[in-house]
Design an enzyme around this catalytic site. Structure first.
Site, PDB file in Angstrom:
ATOM      1  N   LYS A   1       0.856  -1.181   0.000  1.00 33.20           N
ATOM      2  CA  LYS A   1       0.000   0.000   0.000  1.00 33.20           C
ATOM      3  C   LYS A   1       0.896   1.236   0.000  1.00 33.20           C
ATOM      4  O   LYS A   1       1.769   1.384   0.871  1.00 33.20           O
ATOM      5  CB  LYS A   1      -0.908  -0.038   1.235  1.00 33.20           C
ATOM      6  CG  LYS A   1      -2.149   0.813   1.135  1.00 33.20           C
ATOM      7  CD  LYS A   1      -3.047   0.523   2.340  1.00 33.20           C
ATOM      8  CE  LYS A   1      -4.325   1.313   2.314  1.00 33.20           C
ATOM      9  NZ  LYS A   1      -5.077   1.157   3.569  1.00 33.20           N
TER      10      LYS A   1
HETATM   11  O1  G3P Z   1      -7.695   2.337   5.383  1.00 34.47           O
HETATM   12  C1  G3P Z   1      -8.053   3.532   4.813  1.00 34.47           C
HETATM   13  C2  G3P Z   1      -9.422   4.032   5.180  1.00 34.47           C
HETATM   14  O2  G3P Z   1     -10.362   3.011   5.042  1.00 34.47           O
HETATM   15  C3  G3P Z   1      -9.504   4.746   6.493  1.00 34.47           C
HETATM   16  O3  G3P Z   1     -10.813   5.006   6.884  1.00 34.47           O
HETATM   17  O4  G3P Z   1     -12.413   5.650   8.672  1.00 34.47           O
HETATM   18  O5  G3P Z   1      -9.985   6.273   8.896  1.00 34.47           O
HETATM   19  O6  G3P Z   1     -11.435   7.400   7.241  1.00 34.47           O
HETATM   20  P1  G3P Z   1     -11.172   6.144   7.981  1.00 34.47           P
END
Ligand code: G3P
Length: 221
Positions: free
Chosen positions: A87
């Site tokens: 990633k």
């Molecule tokens: O892993 C990346 C993403 O899914 C993060 O989500 O909830 O931290 O905005 P969030």
């Protein structure tokens, strides 16, 4: 549409795997920190533990931000297990690293994508997955699902094979919106996936079925 779980929590990953609908896992440095995972060996062992549970791709994010650092870190991650997807953040060096990994046959996930232009660059570089963040756009009053739609149109126009991995999912409405648009993958906390199960008519209907069964069974005793 593939279902990935967005967590580094082994219990949640096992629960999703046992549920029978899991296609992969995504992690990020925040999610790893949440589980108290740090240090090279600890991090690598944790990725190996995730790979042992899930049948599918496991995204492991690089910490380096320069091209050389991303390459060396990404290669170390990729050799851990064939399920590992490197990633990489959406930056100039990140795009160069994705191109490099793509030529080497190493799977990549371009993360922190917030615009269609960024998604176009990720596809041009040969990313396996692109991760547009729906929830974080919604948080700033920008239509997150609208971005998924734009990327779908662009990728279909040119036959890009990069998979749209809708990330930063907060609820079942996001998941259904992605399914309607045709995102290839959603990655979500387990709670949002399990909320797809819920409907009040299912619950009241089951209560009624069981009560009727019991009433007649009691009469026949
Ligand atoms: O892993 C990346 C993403 O899914 C993060 O989500 O909830 O931290 O905005 P969030």
């Amino acid at each position: 549409m593939k279902f990935f779980i967005d967590t580094a929590n082994l219990k949640d990953i096992q629960e999703a795997q046992d549920f029978g609908i899991l296609d992969g896992v995504t992690t990020n440095p925040t999610l790893m920190a949440k589980e108290g995972i740090s240090g090279d060996n600890h991090v690598k062992n944790h990725y190996l533990a995730i790979c042992a549970i899930v049948d599918g791709d496991v995204s492991a994010e690089v910490i380096a931000t320069d091209f050389e650092g991303m390459i060396s870190e990404g290669q170390e991650l990729a050799i851990l297990n064939e399920k590992i997807v490197v990633k990489v953040p959406m930056t100039k060096d990140g795009i160069k690293a994705i191109k490099y990994f793509s030529k080497k046959g190493i799977k990549t996930n371009c993360t922190l994508v917030f615009s269609a232009g960024q998604a176009l660059l990720a596809a041009k570089a040969g990313a396996t997955y692109v991760s547009p963040f729906i929830g974080r756009l919604d948080d700033i009053s920008v239509d997150g699902l609208g971005l998924i739609n734009e990327i779908r149109i662009i990728y279909d126009n040119y036959g890009f094979t990069t998979q749209i991995l809708a990330a930063s999912i907060r609820n079942s409405t996001h998941i259904l919106g992605c399914a309607k648009i045709g995102a290839d993958v959603i990655t979500s906390p387990l709670s949002a996936i399990l909320s797809l199960l819920k409907h009040p008519l299912t619950e009241s209907g089951l209560d009624q079925f069981l009560a009727d069964h019991k009433r007649v069974a009691d009469q026949n005793m």
